[in-house]
Design a protein around this motif. Sequence first.
Motif, PDB file in Angstrom:
ATOM      1  N   GLU A 101       0.840  -1.195   0.000  1.00  0.00           N
ATOM      2  CA  GLU A 101       0.000   0.000   0.000  1.00  0.00           C
ATOM      3  C   GLU A 101       0.877   1.248   0.000  1.00  0.00           C
ATOM      4  N   VAL A 102       0.489   2.250  -0.805  1.00  0.00           N
ATOM      5  CA  VAL A 102       1.297   3.445  -1.016  1.00  0.00           C
ATOM      6  C   VAL A 102       0.384   4.668  -0.978  1.00  0.00           C
ATOM      7  N   VAL A 103       0.894   5.773  -0.442  1.00  0.00           N
ATOM      8  CA  VAL A 103       0.187   7.057  -0.495  1.00  0.00           C
ATOM      9  C   VAL A 103       0.452   7.693  -1.857  1.00  0.00           C
ATOM     10  N   PHE A 104      -0.597   8.153  -2.527  1.00  0.00           N
ATOM     11  CA  PHE A 104      -0.422   8.638  -3.894  1.00  0.00           C
ATOM     12  C   PHE A 104       0.565   9.796  -3.983  1.00  0.00           C
ATOM     13  N   SER A 105       0.530  10.728  -3.042  1.00  0.00           N
ATOM     14  CA  SER A 105       1.440  11.883  -3.110  1.00  0.00           C
ATOM     15  C   SER A 105       2.908  11.435  -3.061  1.00  0.00           C
ATOM     16  N   ASP A 106       3.203  10.352  -2.348  1.00  0.00           N
ATOM     17  CA  ASP A 106       4.578   9.826  -2.310  1.00  0.00           C
ATOM     18  C   ASP A 106       4.974   9.256  -3.673  1.00  0.00           C
ATOM     19  N   TYR A 107       4.053   8.533  -4.283  1.00  0.00           N
ATOM     20  CA  TYR A 107       4.307   7.949  -5.607  1.00  0.00           C
ATOM     21  C   TYR A 107       4.488   9.055  -6.644  1.00  0.00           C
TER      22      TYR A 107
END
Length: 356
Positions: free
Chosen positions: A330-336
């Motif tokens: 799971e990833v936070v979109f702003s980090d990606y």
Amino acid sequence: MAPRNPNSEKILDFVVNKGNGIKGLVDTGIETVPDLYILPMEERLLPNNILPYDSIPVIDVSNWDDPKVKESICDAAGKWGFFQIINHGVPLHVLDAVKEAAYRFFGLPYEERNKYWAGNSPTDTVTLKTSFVPQAEAVLEWKDYLSFRCSPRDLESFPLWPPVCRDEVVEYMESAKSVIRKLLEVLLEDLKVKQIDKAREYTLMGSPIVNLMYYPHCPNPDFTAGVRPHSDISTLTVLLQDNNGGLYVRATENDSWIHVLPINGALVINIGDILQIMSNDRYKSIEHRVVANRSKDRVSVPIFVNPGPDAVFGPLPEVLESGEQPLYKEVVFSDYFKYFFSKKHDGKKSMDFARI
């Protein structure tokens, strides 16, 4: 990155630091491609790597409820990652108007365009940029683009947007919303998602971006990249092309490319990294690239259907409920998003950020 030669530094200063863009450089009357834009031979798109007879699927979506239409969309998303849709309901006059608006904006004098250059713009919801990440690129891409953030909150800045194109951008975005929703409903239904509620809607499409992309004519397009090979970090991308062509999609055969021929009134749809991750690789985000034109200026208008900035995404629970192992964390979109924009376009390597 190796130091640039003095002439390249001078051109970089003119194009990037002074905000002229590649449009300003072409307007000086250059007759050869500057070193700053010349790709190494191994990165160029060579004629023998183009498959002349292949094309991506073209799907008539006049009846979204037709099981064959749904099947065609999901099959194309899994095999090709790209397809064109016709009879989608976005009026032709809306499509033509936003393309004309792009030409209008890039036809403005330097002083007018430069008001929206990154760092000058009266709002961070609209910015004019060049290439991709010039600070991280040894070779720049042959393009400028005006980028609009189009979430409901962002639209409050509408009065500060360029008058020559803002109405057309908003009308295009609003007209495309129902198409985007239908596409996501069809694609997620095949992943056993019964309903797109408000929370999931934010994760799928909370912060859309519309770009007016401009690729001025190029003295030798074979030497350059309009856009280098990459996959999009969106959930979906909805692309409107003009009639000049130049978009190439990676084929299933090794290092071969397919030209996406423009179809009047069609929209090009491609799966983004987010949907590949959410589907646990059932759907594919495929590399694509753009080549400029020797004699004509090219415009295109993509809508990047992105998650909300703080949305957390990963393989969908419905996909994993049968015991399938997740391929991604799971990833936070702003980090990606920040990771993607921290480096040059480099194929599909951004997905390693989320891979387990």
